[in-house]
Design a protein around this motif. Structure first.
Motif, PDB file in Angstrom:
ATOM      1  N   ASP A  19       0.850  -1.178   0.000  1.00  0.00           N
ATOM      2  CA  ASP A  19       0.000   0.000   0.000  1.00  0.00           C
ATOM      3  C   ASP A  19       0.892   1.236   0.000  1.00  0.00           C
ATOM      4  O   ASP A  19       1.892   1.285   0.690  1.00  0.00           O
ATOM      5  CB  ASP A  19      -0.896  -0.035   1.251  1.00  0.00           C
ATOM      6  N   GLU A  20       0.516   2.235  -0.755  1.00  0.00           N
ATOM      7  CA  GLU A  20       1.323   3.443  -0.873  1.00  0.00           C
ATOM      8  C   GLU A  20       1.398   4.251   0.431  1.00  0.00           C
ATOM      9  O   GLU A  20       2.333   4.990   0.650  1.00  0.00           O
ATOM     10  CB  GLU A  20       0.751   4.342  -1.979  1.00  0.00           C
ATOM     11  N   ARG A  21       0.425   4.093   1.322  1.00  0.00           N
ATOM     12  CA  ARG A  21       0.384   4.936   2.514  1.00  0.00           C
ATOM     13  C   ARG A  21       1.496   4.646   3.495  1.00  0.00           C
ATOM     14  O   ARG A  21       2.114   5.559   4.015  1.00  0.00           O
ATOM     15  CB  ARG A  21      -0.970   4.820   3.201  1.00  0.00           C
ATOM     16  N   ASP A  22       1.747   3.403   3.811  1.00  0.00           N
ATOM     17  CA  ASP A  22       2.780   3.126   4.809  1.00  0.00           C
ATOM     18  C   ASP A  22       3.684   1.960   4.420  1.00  0.00           C
ATOM     19  O   ASP A  22       4.501   1.533   5.216  1.00  0.00           O
ATOM     20  CB  ASP A  22       2.165   2.902   6.191  1.00  0.00           C
ATOM     21  N   VAL A  67     -13.157  -2.649   1.685  1.00  0.00           N
ATOM     22  CA  VAL A  67     -11.792  -2.169   1.966  1.00  0.00           C
ATOM     23  C   VAL A  67     -10.761  -2.580   0.920  1.00  0.00           C
ATOM     24  O   VAL A  67      -9.649  -2.067   0.929  1.00  0.00           O
ATOM     25  CB  VAL A  67     -11.295  -2.593   3.367  1.00  0.00           C
ATOM     26  N   GLU A  68     -11.118  -3.496   0.015  1.00  0.00           N
ATOM     27  CA  GLU A  68     -10.221  -3.980  -1.029  1.00  0.00           C
ATOM     28  C   GLU A  68      -8.798  -4.222  -0.512  1.00  0.00           C
ATOM     29  O   GLU A  68      -7.855  -3.530  -0.880  1.00  0.00           O
ATOM     30  CB  GLU A  68     -10.215  -3.022  -2.222  1.00  0.00           C
ATOM     31  N   PRO A  69      -8.643  -5.241   0.332  1.00  0.00           N
ATOM     32  CA  PRO A  69      -7.323  -5.545   0.904  1.00  0.00           C
ATOM     33  C   PRO A  69      -6.365  -6.060  -0.166  1.00  0.00           C
ATOM     34  O   PRO A  69      -6.781  -6.449  -1.263  1.00  0.00           O
ATOM     35  CB  PRO A  69      -7.639  -6.642   1.925  1.00  0.00           C
ATOM     36  N   ASP A  70      -5.084  -6.095   0.172  1.00  0.00           N
ATOM     37  CA  ASP A  70      -4.084  -6.657  -0.732  1.00  0.00           C
ATOM     38  C   ASP A  70      -4.103  -8.175  -0.699  1.00  0.00           C
ATOM     39  O   ASP A  70      -3.728  -8.826  -1.676  1.00  0.00           O
ATOM     40  CB  ASP A  70      -2.685  -6.170  -0.346  1.00  0.00           C
ATOM     41  N   VAL A  71      -4.516  -8.755   0.439  1.00  0.00           N
ATOM     42  CA  VAL A  71      -4.601 -10.212   0.588  1.00  0.00           C
ATOM     43  C   VAL A  71      -5.656 -10.545   1.633  1.00  0.00           C
ATOM     44  O   VAL A  71      -5.890  -9.769   2.559  1.00  0.00           O
ATOM     45  CB  VAL A  71      -3.220 -10.831   0.949  1.00  0.00           C
ATOM     46  N   TYR A  95     -13.155  -9.767  -8.563  1.00  0.00           N
ATOM     47  CA  TYR A  95     -12.079  -9.439  -7.628  1.00  0.00           C
ATOM     48  C   TYR A  95     -10.961 -10.472  -7.749  1.00  0.00           C
ATOM     49  O   TYR A  95     -11.224 -11.667  -7.781  1.00  0.00           O
ATOM     50  CB  TYR A  95     -12.593  -9.384  -6.189  1.00  0.00           C
ATOM     51  N   THR A  96      -9.729 -10.006  -7.798  1.00  0.00           N
ATOM     52  CA  THR A  96      -8.573 -10.900  -7.949  1.00  0.00           C
ATOM     53  C   THR A  96      -7.646 -10.828  -6.738  1.00  0.00           C
ATOM     54  O   THR A  96      -6.475 -11.168  -6.833  1.00  0.00           O
ATOM     55  CB  THR A  96      -7.778 -10.529  -9.215  1.00  0.00           C
ATOM     56  N   ILE A  97      -8.167 -10.419  -5.609  1.00  0.00           N
ATOM     57  CA  ILE A  97      -7.393 -10.312  -4.379  1.00  0.00           C
ATOM     58  C   ILE A  97      -6.796 -11.681  -4.033  1.00  0.00           C
ATOM     59  O   ILE A  97      -7.520 -12.676  -3.996  1.00  0.00           O
ATOM     60  CB  ILE A  97      -8.296  -9.855  -3.210  1.00  0.00           C
ATOM     61  N   PRO A  98      -5.480 -11.760  -3.785  1.00  0.00           N
ATOM     62  CA  PRO A  98      -4.898 -13.041  -3.367  1.00  0.00           C
ATOM     63  C   PRO A  98      -5.596 -13.558  -2.108  1.00  0.00           C
ATOM     64  O   PRO A  98      -5.877 -12.795  -1.184  1.00  0.00           O
ATOM     65  CB  PRO A  98      -3.433 -12.693  -3.090  1.00  0.00           C
TER      66      PRO A  98
END
Length: 124
Positions: A19-22, A67-71, A95-98
């Motif tokens: 994520d770009e934020r942190d 929230v569309e998480p990364d995983v 959705y292709t979220i791992p």
């Protein structure tokens, strides 16, 4: 742990998405067992950003869309929808979220990998 091998995606490469934020991977955790859920969050929280923690398959789908998480790290057997049913619903919606499925009954692991799970992890 059993991983998908037909796409070239590995556990390491899924963790390279930040994520770009942190700079931390954003994770949604789903398990209907309070102790297991708290244990997973405790293990992941120092390294990853936990963006949602839910206890049912329906909550998992709703949280993933919101929230569309990364995983996603999900139990297989949960109320309202199983982790596999939630995975199928998310894939059908595009959705292709791992998706990491955790289970104590890994006998259908290949079927879950074929559905699009990144890997299947035995809980115990």
């Amino acid at each position: 742990m059993r991983q998908r091998n037909d796409t070239g995606v590995s556990a390491r490469s899924c963790c390279d998405v930040h994520d770009e934020r942190d700079g931390r991977l954003r994770v949604l955790v789903a398990d209907d067992n309070d102790d297991v859920r708290e244990g997973i969050v405790g293990l992941l929280d120092p390294v990853f950003e936990i963006v949602a923690v839910v206890s049912t398959g329906r909550e998992l789908v709703n949280a993933a869309v919101a929230v569309e998480p990364d995983v996603i790290v999900s139990d297989l057997m949960m109320p309202s929808l199983t982790g596999a049913e939630a995975l199928a619903m998310l894939r059908a919606a595009g959705y292709t979220i791992p998706f990491v499925l955790q289970t104590t009954t890994g006998h259908d692991a290949q079927a879950w990998l074929d559905m699009g799970a990144l890997c299947v992890v035995d809980k115990f």
